[in-house]
Design an enzyme around this catalytic site. Structure first.
Site, mmCIF file in Angstrom:
data_model
loop_
_atom_site.group_PDB
_atom_site.id
_atom_site.type_symbol
_atom_site.label_atom_id
_atom_site.label_comp_id
_atom_site.label_asym_id
_atom_site.label_seq_id
_atom_site.Cartn_x
_atom_site.Cartn_y
_atom_site.Cartn_z
ATOM 1 N N SER A 182 0.757 -0.729 0.204
ATOM 2 C CA SER A 182 -0.274 0.163 0.098
ATOM 3 C C SER A 182 0.745 0.948 0.145
ATOM 4 O O SER A 182 2.040 1.168 -1.098
ATOM 5 C CB SER A 182 -1.019 -0.251 1.240
ATOM 6 O OG SER A 182 -2.150 0.737 1.140
ATOM 7 N N ASP A 232 -8.928 -4.592 -5.841
ATOM 8 C CA ASP A 232 -9.049 -3.515 -4.859
ATOM 9 C C ASP A 232 -9.208 -2.588 -4.612
ATOM 10 O O ASP A 232 -9.145 -1.695 -5.645
ATOM 11 C CB ASP A 232 -6.831 -3.161 -5.049
ATOM 12 C CG ASP A 232 -5.776 -2.756 -3.584
ATOM 13 O OD1 ASP A 232 -7.031 -2.524 -2.962
ATOM 14 O OD2 ASP A 232 -4.783 -3.598 -2.963
ATOM 15 N N HIS A 278 -7.280 -5.863 0.048
ATOM 16 C CA HIS A 278 -6.436 -4.429 -0.351
ATOM 17 C C HIS A 278 -4.805 -5.625 -1.029
ATOM 18 O O HIS A 278 -3.805 -6.296 -0.255
ATOM 19 C CB HIS A 278 -6.348 -3.746 0.573
ATOM 20 C CG HIS A 278 -5.155 -2.517 0.655
ATOM 21 N ND1 HIS A 278 -5.275 -2.728 -0.484
ATOM 22 C CD2 HIS A 278 -4.340 -1.922 1.514
ATOM 23 C CE1 HIS A 278 -4.219 -1.583 -0.235
ATOM 24 N NE2 HIS A 278 -3.861 -1.373 0.958
#
Length: 515
Positions: free
Chosen positions: A228, A454, A484
């Site tokens: 991320s 995602d 995610h």
């Protein structure tokens, strides 16, 4: 109000000096003699995590008995003036399990946020990395501003309880004023309690910490796994230190080409897509979906619940009540992983029956509030790092003008993410740039993984990061899945591809697809 994994922008102020300062034979005298590069890492058994790190017990040994070790690294507070003082950076590691002659080095993890404590997160994933640990020491850290690394402090626990129950989708002039004033009070509290470190929390600062860490770990190259926001940090590191990049994996890839507004709009669409995928999965169950008969019905019922909560919040985790914003926090949290979809179904079912507690507990997980009512410093660190990085400062007038586009992208989440744009209102210093520079000519191949479902880092950003890194650097791997990130989905194809790259240097063909 903090927002989930928003895309950040970064600054580059002394890039031309950094290769001389931190690589090769030349070193700044202030660093080499008694400064940060003159130190040795003193590894010892890890203490119990602090509340700022997320609390919990000391990390348990790995299945083979290996104990986690912790150390503290000294880094310059101000990389532009390394002699001005230092801050502590908290580290954790588990030593490699395999033949020492085949050890590659350290594999450094960053779990995103920004604001996630790597010292707390790495042990929770430790068993997932058994194969990687055969050739690497597993290492993570609390980035500056996080946990035990000069952790930012803003509001206390009681104030945060009230803050997270505020109406974060104000529809009247009065509720807009309340929301703006509360945001400014949050930011003023950050300045009051942590003003010394706030100017030095840019992603470029943390990237420089990473290169210092690489040297103190004894590695010629940085081997890295970023998730991320950790992908943005990895891209910025590659830009600053392209020749120091070893084997690097970026999973759940941030789009480095977007401004904060564009990134929030992309996220609105990403979470709307994820909710639609959840709703379709729910109604396809043979036993039926207890929160709707069709995907549209599931969405309509949630919309109705949110409108009802705006008028009359439900009983939640006593003494708090489930407000509309608190409910959306819970929904967003559940959309990060397909494994959480059953929890979302049960939480919604209970909310429709008048019990807001399960949905509020999901929101507490999002905001890192424990069962004793204590918060980690995740939300404070996230705001502080975002506002150090992001140059734009949005006003309520800006948000009102942009609301139609956000609502078109997501009827459910558009307002929520649009109003999050004012999170830096009243911040005590300017942000750095509009979006990060990740151009990294000369870096070795970096493996980027994009997940088509995602919600927080939409799939299109992966290709844009590949292009931004430059020709011959980014290698794209696609996972056709939900949630995610991809590696933690435990998809065998993704795991095997990543492990072969990290362990053996086997670079997959760009465009490889796993499903």
């Amino acid at each position: 109000m903090p927002h989930p994994h928003r895309i950040r922008a970064t600054a580059l102020t002394i890039a031309a000096l950094l290769p001389v300062l931190l690589t090769g034979c030349a070193r700044d005298p202030g660093l080499a003699h008694g400064g940060p590069l003159g130190q040795r890492l003193g590894w010892k058994d890890c203490p119990v995590p602090s509340v700022a790190q997320g609390d919990g017990g000391a990390p348990s040994p790995l299945p083979d008995g290996t104990r986690w070790q912790c150390a503290t690294m000294k880094a310059p507070l101000n990389w532009d003036d390394p002699r001005s003082g230092t801050i502590d950076i908290a580290l954790i590691r588990a030593k490699a399990s395999g033949d020492p002659s085949r050890r590659i080095g350290s594999l450094v993890f960053n779990y995103g946020g920004p604001g996630e404590s790597g010292v707390t997160a790495l042990p929770s994933f430790g068993q997932d990395y058994a194969a990687l640990r055969t050739r690497y020491d597993l290492v993570s850290f609390d980035p500056r501003g996080v946990g035990r690394s000069a952790g930012v402090k803003c509001l206390n626990d009681q104030q945060l309880d009230a803050f997270f129950q505020l109406d974060a989708m104000p529809r009247t002039a009065e509720t807009q004023r309340v929301f703006l004033d509360s945001t400014k009070r949050f930011n003023q509290a950050c300045r009051l309690h942590s003003g010394r470190v706030l100017p030095y929390l840019r992603t470029t600062d943390t990237a420089r910490d990473l290169d210092l860490m690489r040297q103190l770990l004894g590695d010629r190259k940085l081997h890295y796994f970023g998730v991320s926001y950790g992908t943005e940090l990895g891209g910025v590191y590659a830009h600053l230190f392209p020749r120091n990049v070893g084997r690097a994996v970026l999973d759940a890839v941030v789009d480095p080409t977007l401004t904060p507004e564009q990134a929030a709009l992309a996220q609105a669409g990403g979470f709307q897509l994820a909710f639609g995928n959840y709703a379709r999965d729910c109604v396809a169950k043979s036993a039926g979906c207890p929160v709707g008969s069709t995907p549209k019905d599931v969405e309509n019922r949630l919309t109705g619940l949110l409108n009802d909560l705006d008028r009359k919040p439900l009983p939640g985790v006593s003494p708090r009540r489930l407000t509309r914003s608190a409910a959306l926090d819970g929904v967003l949290e559940a959309l990060y992983s397909k494994n959480s979809w059953p929890s979302l179904t049960e939480a919604l079912r209970r909310a429709y029956a008048g019990d807001g507690r399960p949905l509020m507990l999901l929101g507490d997980s999002m905001n890192e509030r424990d069962e004793k009512g204590r918060y980690s410093n995740d939300s404070a660190a996230e705001v502080a790092i975002n506002c150090a990085d992001d140059k734009p400062r949005y006003t309520t007038a800006d948000v009102e003008a942009k609301l139609p586009r956000f609502r078109a992208a997501s009827p459910l989440f558009g307002d929520f993410l649009a109003w999050n744009l004012i999170s830096c209102a009243g911040w005590p210093m300017r942000g750095a740039v509009y979006h990060p520079d990740v151009h990294a000519p000369g870096a070795g191949p970096i493996l980027l993984i994009g997940n088509t479902g995602d919600p927080a880092t939409p799939y299109d950003g992966t290709r844009r990061m590949v292009n931004a890194l430059g020709k011959g650097v980014g290698v794209e791997l696609t996972y056709r899945g939900q949630g995610h990130g991809a590696y933690y989905s435990k998809n065998t194809c993704v795991r095997d591809t990543v492990n072969r790259y990290l362990l053996d240097g086997a670079v997959p063909a760009t465009g490889t697809v796993c499903s």
